[in-house]
Design an enzyme around this catalytic site. Structure first.
Site, PDB file in Angstrom:
ATOM      1  N   HIS A 212      57.242  45.715  49.633  1.00 51.36           N
ATOM      2  CA  HIS A 212      56.393  46.511  50.528  1.00 51.36           C
ATOM      3  C   HIS A 212      57.204  47.153  51.648  1.00 51.36           C
ATOM      4  CE1 HIS A 212      52.703  45.126  48.620  1.00 51.36           C
ATOM      5  NE2 HIS A 212      53.213  43.897  48.618  1.00 51.36           N
TER       6      HIS A 212
ATOM      7  N   CYS B 202      52.385  35.658  46.750  1.00 50.96           N
ATOM      8  CA  CYS B 202      53.584  36.480  46.936  1.00 50.96           C
ATOM      9  C   CYS B 202      54.832  35.605  47.036  1.00 50.96           C
ATOM     10  CB  CYS B 202      53.450  37.343  48.193  1.00 50.96           C
ATOM     11  SG  CYS B 202      52.385  38.795  47.970  1.00 50.96           S
TER      12      CYS B 202
END
Length: 264
Positions: free
Chosen positions: A177, A225
């Protein structure tokens, strides 16, 4: 020789066109799954749990203070994470719910955390409660606490963790990200350290995950994650996960909440 730059340019243009088409198809798919989302069913089950007496004290969670006073739910989720004086720490929704389960209902930590993440057969208690509470903030702008010294500390820790690389693959949150135009299969990877990318994401969590066929929370998202980065999964409601949640929520500050959402 002159033809080579032209061929390269054509490839770039075609690649860009394919990317745009793929993005449109992904958006169309997301609209389709949102139309058939069972989110309201999770909210209803969560409401029943909120009002259900449990634990040694046979108490419901209706007097749980999520930051706006005992039992006040309208807009409470949109203002989390925040500092709570009675616990002397910054808490997100799930951390605060856990606190209320142990203090109001008298449940042990082991009992309250026995089943944190559900599956396609049955959502967990924490997931159902999160669905109900979060839904009461629809239309309220995200405004996590950022004034208290411990809130500022949590934000800085969250930002540091977001960019900290570790584990067997030397990954960080920013590995996925941290750059624009990244995607895994049909999932865009927004740059979550930038407000314009973080806002639509944080405004729709917690959410129903089509690929998991159940409702999922932000603590689960962070936990998963870490698992995918091949790093040790964090302890539920730890300072680290709350700090990451704080960093993301503060980055998304000002966005009207429109969840619980529906994800791939």
């Amino acid at each position: 020789m002159a033809a080579r730059p032209l061929v390269f340019l054509c490839c770039v243009v075609m690649s860009s066109a394919f990317a745009q088409d793929a993005k449109k198809e992904i958006q169309r798919y997301q609209r389709m799954i949102a139309e058939g989302s069972p989110v309201e069913l999770y909210e209803l089950e969560g409401e029943a749990l909120w009002k259900k007496p449990q634990g040694p004290n046979q108490a419901s969670l209706e007097k749980c203070d999520l930051g706006l006073g005992p039992g006040a739910l309208k807009g409470a989720y949109a203002r989390l994470p925040r500092y709570f004086k009675d616990a002397d720490r910054v808490m997100d929704l799930e951390t605060r719910l856990l606190h209320c389960m142990t203090t109001l209902q008298g449940r042990t930590l082991q009992d309250a955390t026995r089943r944190l993440f559900g599956n396609d057969a049955r959502a967990s208690e924490m997931e159902l409660l999160s669905a109900y509470v979060a839904a009461q903030s629809r239309g309220v702008k995200l405004a996590p606490g950022t004034a208290h010294p411990m809130e500022k500390q949590a934000y800085e820790l969250g930002r540091a963790l977001f960019f900290h690389r570790a584990g067997a693959w030397d990954f960080s949150c920013a590995s996925c990200h941290g750059e624009e135009a990244k995607r895994i299969r049909m999932q865009d990877l927004p740059v979550l350290s930038r407000p314009r990318f973080a806002r639509p994401v944080m405004a729709t969590w917690p959410a129903y995950r089509v690929s998991n066929s159940t409702f999922k929370t932000m603590q689960w998202r962070i936990n998963d994650c870490y698992r995918q980065m091949r790093m040790p999964e964090p302890t539920f409601a730890s300072d680290a996960t709350v700090a990451l949640n704080m960093f993301l929520a503060a980055t998304a500050r000002g966005e009207p909440y429109r969840g619980p959402g529906t994800k791939r």
